[in-house]
Write an enzyme that holds these catalytic residues in place. Structure first.
Site, PDB file in Angstrom:
ATOM      1  N   LEU A 157       0.843  -1.308  -0.098  1.00 60.19           N
ATOM      2  CA  LEU A 157       0.065  -0.183   0.087  1.00 60.19           C
ATOM      3  C   LEU A 157       0.936   1.264   0.045  1.00 60.19           C
ATOM      4  CD1 LEU A 157      -2.666  -1.242   2.620  1.00 60.19           C
ATOM      5  CD2 LEU A 157      -2.757  -1.049   0.064  1.00 60.19           C
ATOM      6  N   GLU A 158       0.844   2.055  -0.947  1.00 64.70           N
ATOM      7  CA  GLU A 158       1.446   3.185  -1.049  1.00 64.70           C
ATOM      8  C   GLU A 158       0.981   4.450  -0.733  1.00 64.70           C
ATOM      9  OE1 GLU A 158       3.515   3.082  -4.864  1.00 64.70           O
ATOM     10  OE2 GLU A 158       4.296   1.131  -4.590  1.00 64.70           O
ATOM     11  N   ASN A 159      -0.227   4.667  -0.248  1.00 65.06           N
ATOM     12  CA  ASN A 159      -0.944   5.541   0.162  1.00 65.06           C
ATOM     13  C   ASN A 159      -1.224   5.809   1.541  1.00 65.06           C
ATOM     14  OD1 ASN A 159      -1.653   6.726  -2.726  1.00 65.06           O
ATOM     15  ND2 ASN A 159      -2.483   4.610  -2.759  1.00 65.06           N
TER      16      ASN A 159
END
Length: 558
Positions: A383-385
């Site tokens: 997950l990059e958010n």
């Protein structure tokens, strides 16, 4: 023309199929194409009866569109006026339509944009006051690959021209056998049952999964434990009796999730992401993934409308017709080769949010369901958010409780996510240290960053990799839980690509104290887990330069 057809299809696709009454019949003739194309007419000679693939029986329709022909195959069906009918068919292929004309009321159709395995299309229609026959049809789309159809039905009052019987409850499956075991799963297979549209799998008397094919992998089991399995066949008429039981015993465990990596992983492991889409890199089936990869992360699961829940759909069209059954079989083949296959959550565009107890439970339940359906060994968190450490920890512990001690949990945070132990990703990793397999930080697309010595390092160097990995090694993670993530080629990332030699030098520096740059860690970490790359596909595009170099180097580490 495309827009009009699509709009019509979508406008009726949601219609509920009306259940057939007891006296109803299937008014279609040669509905399963067991008599070839008798009763059917196909445009431009596009249709033929084939023996494989079939949904049931020994034959099915294969129709191949051309540039100016949509491969429409139709049949005139006798019906009664002022009556309601359910139209359905099992189809396979891209852009496959099912419809009816001449109803005397509203003609309807439905479609699927992509059916890599057999899928049932269904809609309903009502005849007009003077309608005694209708035309039912299937078709594909211009210039697209061939589609398949089988078991067409027009259920309703007997119009006088039918003859195919209404469905009956199928027989119990035979030939159930265990085809493979691991310390946490059992793979099963059984014989096809005529007339069945699906199968339910039972473990020790309780239903654990439902599948459309004749194989399944039951996961989340305990090592060195005997289980009893049975299978039933299902269709619209109901569920069969249970098959004869078969017993299978899981293999012994080889270690836990944190340091054992799921029981069969080598001490030093190579992780590679496999693309479930075509973005210009070499398109691969899972069976094509290079043998150097010990952990294969399938990218990606998709968010659903249920908070926290995820789903997975194989991009069969983008992967040149790769089917779900092939995909599942390839996962089992990777298992047999000692590999692990995990489902990756997130990616650059991932929007899965785990922000409360409900979404945490939804996440755990949905991931576990995917593990049961496909045979995944665990989950990768990419997950990059942003990540909520409280609820992601809750979600992963819940998943661990369901899946057992051999669950594989990997992570792929961005460099900034692992700069401090107060960051959400780092906190989560530390929170689940006892069940965590490896954190493969993405050392790319990041620019300059601080190392563990407080100095600034630019990406693309041995110093950048070693000084940043040092933060995790000094911050509480076990060396066996630390991996170096790099792109497999310049096309794999916007920035940060380094040659495989630089990756190998960084591994040597951290594990043996050799081949360092200006930064040299205060101690060596011979248990360092290994390296990761995005992606196996970009690696293949570049002639496997990454896996051919980094793979053997990782496996030869002390």
């Amino acid at each position: 023309m495309w827009s009009a057809a699509t709009a019509l299809a979508l406008s009726v696709a949601g219609l509920a199929a009306t259940p057939a009454a007891a006296a109803d019949v299937n008014n279609a003739t040669n509905a399963g194409f067991e008599s070839g194309l008798a009763g059917w007419t196909c445009s431009a000679g596009s249709g033929t009866a084939v023996s494989s693939p079939v949904h049931s029986g020994s034959s099915a329709l294969k129709a191949t569109p051309a540039g100016q022909d949509d491969a429409q195959c139709s049949q005139t069906v006798a019906v009664k006026p002022n009556s309601t009918y359910t139209l359905s068919a099992w189809v396979q292929g891209a852009y496959t339509y099912l419809g009816v004309t001449g109803t005397g009321t509203t003609d309807v159709s439905t479609w699927t944009p992509d059916a890599s395995a057999w899928k049932q299309l269904s809609t309903s229609f009502t005849t007009g006051s003077s309608t005694t026959s209708v035309t039912v049809y299937t078709h594909g789309w211009y210039g697209q690959p061939a589609y398949y159809a089988d078991d067409v039905s027009v259920y309703g009052p007997d119009g006088g021209g039918g003859g195919d019987p209404a469905p009956t409850v199928p027989a119990a499956p035979s030939g159930l056998k265990a085809t493979g075991t691991t310390s946490s799963s059992v793979s099963l297979a059984w014989n096809t049952v005529s007339g069945a549209t699906g199968y339910n799998v039972y473990r020790d008397g309780s239903k654990v999964t439902a599948v459309s094919g004749t194989s399944a992998t039951v996961t989340g089991l305990t090592a060195s434990t005997s289980y009893s399995f049975q299978v039933t066949a299902t269709n619209a008429a109901g569920e069969s009796a249970k098959s004869a039981a078969v017993s299978a015993t899981t293999s012994p465990t080889g270690g836990g999730g944190g340091d054992g990596g799921g029981g069969t992983l080598p001490k030093h492991a190579v992780t590679g992401y496999w693309q479930n889409f075509n973005n210009g890199a070499t398109v691969q089936k899972l069976s094509d993934v290079q043998s150097a990869y010990d952990i294969i992360a399938v990218a990606f699961a998709d968010a659903t409308t249920t908070p926290g829940a995820v789903s997975f759909t194989l991009d069969s069209k983008g992967l040149n017709g790769y089917t779900v059954d092939q995909f599942k079989a390839d996962i089992q083949a990777k298992h047999a080769a000692g590999k692990k296959v995990v489902i990756s959550i997130g990616g650059q565009n991932g929007t899965v949010s785990i922000s409360d107890s409900t979404s945490a439970a939804n996440f755990a339940n949905s991931v576990y369901s995917l593990m049961q359906t496909y045979g995944f060994d665990g989950v990768d968190i990419d997950l990059e958010n942003g990540i909520n450490p409280t609820y992601m920890t809750q979600a992963l512990r819940s998943l661990s409780a369901k899946a057992g001690p051999n669950l594989v949990i990997t992570m792929a945070p961005q460099t900034i996510d692992m700069q401090s132990t107060s960051a959400g990703y780092f906190q989560t990793a530390l929170n689940i240290k006892d069940i965590l397999t490896v954190v493969n930080t993405q050392y790319y697309n990041s620019g300059s960053m601080l190392g563990c010595d407080g100095k600034v390092y630019s990406q693309g160097t041995v110093d950048f990799l070693t000084a940043l990995a040092c933060i995790q090694l000094q911050g509480g993670l076990s060396p066996s839980q630390v991996g170096l993530g790099l792109p497999a080629s310049t096309s794999g990332a916007g920035s940060g690509y380094v040659s495989p030699t630089v990756v190998n030098n960084a591994l040597d520096c951290l594990s043996k104290g050799t081949n360092c740059g200006t930064f040299k860690p205060s101690k060596t970490y011979p248990d360092l887990r290994g390296a990761m790359t995005w992606s196996t596909n970009w690696d293949a595009t570049a002639g496997n330069a990454w896996s051919n170099s980094v793979g053997p180097h990782v496996h030869a580490m002390p």
